[in-house]
Design a protein around this motif. Structure first.
Motif, short mmCIF file in Angstrom:
data_model
loop_
_atom_site.label_atom_id
_atom_site.label_comp_id
_atom_site.label_asym_id
_atom_site.label_seq_id
_atom_site.Cartn_x
_atom_site.Cartn_y
_atom_site.Cartn_z
N LYS A 174 -54.46 -18.73 -57.41
CA LYS A 174 -55.42 -17.87 -56.67
C LYS A 174 -55.10 -18.12 -55.07
O LYS A 174 -55.69 -17.42 -54.46
CB LYS A 174 -56.72 -18.09 -57.04
N LYS A 175 -54.96 -19.28 -54.88
CA LYS A 175 -54.75 -19.84 -53.48
C LYS A 175 -53.71 -18.79 -52.85
O LYS A 175 -53.83 -18.86 -51.49
CB LYS A 175 -54.32 -21.39 -53.38
N TYR A 176 -52.73 -18.50 -53.65
CA TYR A 176 -51.69 -17.79 -52.89
C TYR A 176 -51.75 -16.27 -53.36
O TYR A 176 -50.82 -15.55 -53.23
CB TYR A 176 -50.27 -18.24 -53.78
N SER A 177 -52.99 -16.05 -53.63
CA SER A 177 -53.34 -14.62 -53.99
C SER A 177 -52.55 -13.89 -55.10
O SER A 177 -51.91 -12.83 -54.99
CB SER A 177 -53.33 -13.66 -52.90
N LEU A 178 -52.21 -14.64 -56.06
CA LEU A 178 -51.48 -14.20 -57.32
C LEU A 178 -52.33 -13.96 -58.41
O LEU A 178 -53.34 -14.92 -58.43
CB LEU A 178 -50.25 -15.19 -57.47
N GLU A 179 -52.05 -13.28 -59.31
CA GLU A 179 -52.84 -12.94 -60.73
C GLU A 179 -52.05 -13.11 -61.75
O GLU A 179 -50.70 -12.90 -61.78
CB GLU A 179 -53.64 -11.51 -60.48
#
Length: 126
Positions: A104-109
């Motif tokens: 989530k830090k890297y805006s990945l799901e």
């Protein structure tokens, strides 16, 4: 004026002062040995003294080894505790739930579609 002293008085005054030192009086072995210290006794005492010194040396050496073993055991227990802690931490990091939070830090799901298996028919390629 000088006083005349007879021979008997001189001998009496000399006999009151001991000719031998204090150590000679304490360790006088003449009555036991007949005037001379037997060499057999000296050899036995020397041999026993050497054995006692050797015994003391090796017991101190053994005590040193025991302390060294105890120190090494303590270090081993500390390393084992570190290993267990790191292993548990790596197991926690490898879980999918932890990875989802870290992504989530890297805006990945996390992908919701399961992976598909690609099958290639090798008989058609020939």
């Amino acid at each position: 004026m000088a006083k005349q002293v007879s021979d008997t008085e001189r001998q009496a005054s000399k006999s009151s002062v001991p000719k031998e030192g204090i150590l000679d009086l304490l360790f006088n072995m003449d009555p036991l040995t007949g005037g001379e210290l037997p060499m057999k006794l000296v050899y036995r005492i020397t041999h026993i003294a050497i054995l006692i010194i050797g015994y003391i040396y090796y017991s101190m050496l053994a005590d040193g080894k025991i302390h060294q073993i105890a120190k090494t055991k303590a270090e081993l227990e500390e390393i084992r505790a570190d290993y267990t802690t790191q292993k548990a931490e790596f197991m926690k990091i490898g879980k999918q739930s932890y990875l989802a939070g870290a992504m989530k830090k890297y805006s990945l799901e996390v992908s919701l579609t399961p992976p598909t298996k690609v099958v290639v028919d090798q008989s058609k390629e020939k």
